[in-house]
Design a protein around this motif. Sequence first.
Motif, mmCIF file in Angstrom:
data_model
loop_
_atom_site.group_PDB
_atom_site.id
_atom_site.type_symbol
_atom_site.label_atom_id
_atom_site.label_comp_id
_atom_site.label_asym_id
_atom_site.label_seq_id
_atom_site.Cartn_x
_atom_site.Cartn_y
_atom_site.Cartn_z
ATOM 1 N N ILE A 88 0.174 -6.151 -3.774
ATOM 2 C CA ILE A 88 -0.805 -6.010 -4.998
ATOM 3 C C ILE A 88 -0.712 -7.470 -5.518
ATOM 4 O O ILE A 88 -1.751 -7.897 -5.540
ATOM 5 C CB ILE A 88 -0.103 -4.824 -5.923
ATOM 6 N N GLU A 89 0.370 -8.201 -5.947
ATOM 7 C CA GLU A 89 0.150 -9.477 -6.441
ATOM 8 C C GLU A 89 -0.475 -10.432 -5.474
ATOM 9 O O GLU A 89 -1.338 -11.243 -5.837
ATOM 10 C CB GLU A 89 1.654 -9.933 -7.100
ATOM 11 N N GLU A 90 -0.166 -10.407 -4.210
ATOM 12 C CA GLU A 90 -0.552 -11.132 -3.172
ATOM 13 C C GLU A 90 -2.112 -10.921 -3.040
ATOM 14 O O GLU A 90 -2.761 -11.925 -2.729
ATOM 15 C CB GLU A 90 0.170 -11.061 -2.071
ATOM 16 N N LEU A 91 -2.304 -9.610 -3.103
ATOM 17 C CA LEU A 91 -3.940 -9.272 -2.751
ATOM 18 C C LEU A 91 -4.811 -9.607 -3.995
ATOM 19 O O LEU A 91 -6.213 -9.999 -3.877
ATOM 20 C CB LEU A 91 -3.918 -7.867 -2.608
ATOM 21 N N LYS A 92 -4.231 -9.818 -4.963
ATOM 22 C CA LYS A 92 -5.073 -10.264 -6.214
ATOM 23 C C LYS A 92 -5.647 -11.465 -6.434
ATOM 24 O O LYS A 92 -6.591 -11.952 -6.930
ATOM 25 C CB LYS A 92 -4.343 -9.864 -7.594
ATOM 26 N N ASP A 93 -4.713 -12.431 -5.546
ATOM 27 C CA ASP A 93 -5.110 -13.686 -5.689
ATOM 28 C C ASP A 93 -5.506 -14.017 -4.188
ATOM 29 O O ASP A 93 -4.857 -14.075 -3.072
ATOM 30 C CB ASP A 93 -3.742 -14.730 -5.727
ATOM 31 N N PRO A 94 -6.901 -14.333 -4.020
ATOM 32 C CA PRO A 94 -7.340 -14.689 -2.470
ATOM 33 C C PRO A 94 -6.849 -15.912 -1.872
ATOM 34 O O PRO A 94 -6.958 -15.975 -0.800
ATOM 35 C CB PRO A 94 -9.145 -15.079 -3.038
ATOM 36 N N SER A 95 -6.104 -16.701 -2.691
ATOM 37 C CA SER A 95 -5.875 -17.968 -2.090
ATOM 38 C C SER A 95 -4.301 -17.614 -1.600
ATOM 39 O O SER A 95 -3.779 -18.422 -0.845
ATOM 40 C CB SER A 95 -5.520 -19.218 -3.145
ATOM 41 N N VAL A 96 -3.857 -16.625 -1.780
ATOM 42 C CA VAL A 96 -2.412 -16.224 -1.262
ATOM 43 C C VAL A 96 -2.679 -15.629 -0.118
ATOM 44 O O VAL A 96 -3.205 -14.393 0.025
ATOM 45 C CB VAL A 96 -1.527 -15.427 -2.134
ATOM 46 N N PRO A 97 -2.018 -15.984 0.994
ATOM 47 C CA PRO A 97 -2.045 -15.023 2.308
ATOM 48 C C PRO A 97 -1.217 -14.086 2.174
ATOM 49 O O PRO A 97 -0.463 -13.922 1.481
ATOM 50 C CB PRO A 97 -1.501 -15.966 3.603
ATOM 51 N N PHE A 98 -1.733 -12.949 3.068
ATOM 52 C CA PHE A 98 -0.899 -11.757 3.170
ATOM 53 C C PHE A 98 -1.159 -11.054 4.401
ATOM 54 O O PHE A 98 -1.702 -11.502 5.191
ATOM 55 C CB PHE A 98 -1.436 -10.628 1.787
ATOM 56 N N SER A 99 0.095 -10.174 4.724
ATOM 57 C CA SER A 99 0.044 -9.629 6.013
ATOM 58 C C SER A 99 -0.676 -8.269 5.948
ATOM 59 O O SER A 99 0.056 -7.167 5.524
ATOM 60 C CB SER A 99 1.672 -9.481 6.565
ATOM 61 N N ILE A 100 -1.727 -8.103 6.888
ATOM 62 C CA ILE A 100 -2.289 -7.003 6.825
ATOM 63 C C ILE A 100 -1.392 -6.103 7.618
ATOM 64 O O ILE A 100 -1.378 -4.756 7.524
ATOM 65 C CB ILE A 100 -3.666 -7.166 7.812
ATOM 66 N N GLU A 101 -0.481 -6.488 8.616
ATOM 67 C CA GLU A 101 0.396 -5.817 9.492
ATOM 68 C C GLU A 101 1.290 -5.159 8.404
ATOM 69 O O GLU A 101 1.744 -3.855 8.456
ATOM 70 C CB GLU A 101 1.100 -6.603 10.430
ATOM 71 N N GLU A 102 1.939 -5.547 7.757
ATOM 72 C CA GLU A 102 3.061 -5.278 6.608
ATOM 73 C C GLU A 102 2.263 -4.222 5.590
ATOM 74 O O GLU A 102 2.846 -3.003 5.448
ATOM 75 C CB GLU A 102 3.792 -6.358 5.855
ATOM 76 N N ALA A 103 1.134 -4.601 5.090
ATOM 77 C CA ALA A 103 0.241 -3.732 4.082
ATOM 78 C C ALA A 103 -0.063 -2.436 4.871
ATOM 79 O O ALA A 103 0.357 -1.203 4.414
ATOM 80 C CB ALA A 103 -0.801 -4.212 3.618
ATOM 81 N N SER A 104 -0.478 -2.585 6.031
ATOM 82 C CA SER A 104 -1.050 -1.074 6.964
ATOM 83 C C SER A 104 0.315 -0.451 7.459
ATOM 84 O O SER A 104 0.153 0.754 7.146
ATOM 85 C CB SER A 104 -1.734 -1.497 8.175
ATOM 86 N N ASP A 105 1.343 -0.800 7.439
ATOM 87 C CA ASP A 105 2.704 -0.254 7.837
ATOM 88 C C ASP A 105 2.875 0.549 6.391
ATOM 89 O O ASP A 105 3.238 1.800 6.789
ATOM 90 C CB ASP A 105 3.862 -1.006 8.149
ATOM 91 N N LEU A 106 2.952 0.202 5.336
ATOM 92 C CA LEU A 106 3.179 0.813 4.135
ATOM 93 C C LEU A 106 2.205 1.840 3.810
ATOM 94 O O LEU A 106 2.757 2.885 3.440
ATOM 95 C CB LEU A 106 3.469 -0.305 3.013
ATOM 96 N N ILE A 107 0.776 1.340 3.965
ATOM 97 C CA ILE A 107 -0.086 2.544 3.656
ATOM 98 C C ILE A 107 -0.190 3.535 4.650
ATOM 99 O O ILE A 107 0.029 4.703 4.233
ATOM 100 C CB ILE A 107 -1.665 1.686 3.703
ATOM 101 N N ALA A 108 0.415 3.166 5.984
ATOM 102 C CA ALA A 108 0.646 4.506 6.824
ATOM 103 C C ALA A 108 1.540 5.586 6.328
ATOM 104 O O ALA A 108 1.107 6.549 6.492
ATOM 105 C CB ALA A 108 0.663 3.836 8.428
ATOM 106 N N LYS A 109 2.670 4.707 6.006
ATOM 107 C CA LYS A 109 3.876 5.654 5.627
ATOM 108 C C LYS A 109 3.576 6.660 4.377
ATOM 109 O O LYS A 109 3.916 7.911 4.443
ATOM 110 C CB LYS A 109 4.821 4.857 5.103
ATOM 111 N N TYR A 110 2.587 6.139 3.442
ATOM 112 C CA TYR A 110 2.399 7.074 2.324
ATOM 113 C C TYR A 110 0.933 7.846 2.309
ATOM 114 O O TYR A 110 0.825 8.906 1.568
ATOM 115 C CB TYR A 110 2.595 6.208 1.082
#
Length: 172
Positions: A88-110
Motif C-alpha cells: 500500500i505504501e509503495e503504491l501510494k508513491d508513483p516513484s517507487v516501483p512495485f511488483s504486480i506479481e506479488e500484489a496480484s498473488d496477495l489479492i487473489a488469495k483474499y
Amino acid sequence: MLKVAPSRIAAILDLKTKELEEIVYFVSYVVLEAGNSKYLTPKQVLDLDSAKSSAKTREAMLNTLQEEVLDQIEDKESRDARKAKRMIEELKDPSVPFSIEEASDLIAKYTGAKFGIGASAVEYLLQQIDVDKDMAEIKQELKGSTSASDQQKLMKRLEVLDAFHKSGAKPE
C-alpha cells in the motif's frame, strides 16, 4: 491474427491491439476473473508502462489492497498484513516501483480474483467467450450507442463473432 490490423483477437476480446500485444509479450497483466473485488473487472489490463495507465493500475491495486484484502486479514501483525501494508505504501508513491506479481498473488488469495500474462492469459479469455450471448449484448449496445466510433468498434466485434457463429468454431 495478433498483428493483423485491426486485430481480430483484440476485437473479440474488446481490447486495444496495443493492450493485447502487451499481454502476449509479458509486459502487462490482465484480470481474468475479478473474484469478489469491486475494484477489478475482467479483461482489465494492469499496465505500468505509461503514466496514465500506471496511475489507473496503481489506483485499482491500492483500493483492492486497502479495502478488500487488509479488511479480510484478521491478524493485523501477520505476514500477509505486513506485506499488504508495505505494498500500500509503495503504491501510494508513483516513484517507487512495485511488483504486480506479488500484489496480484496477495489479492487473489483474499478476493478470489485471477490474473494472467502471456498467451495463456489470452487463451483463457478467449475460452470464456459465449459467442451467442456476446452477439446479443452487442446488438443491444448498438441500439443505444450514439457515437460513430463506438458503433464502428461494436460492428467489428459483431462481425468477428458472427464469423465464429456461422462456422461453429470456438474463439480459442
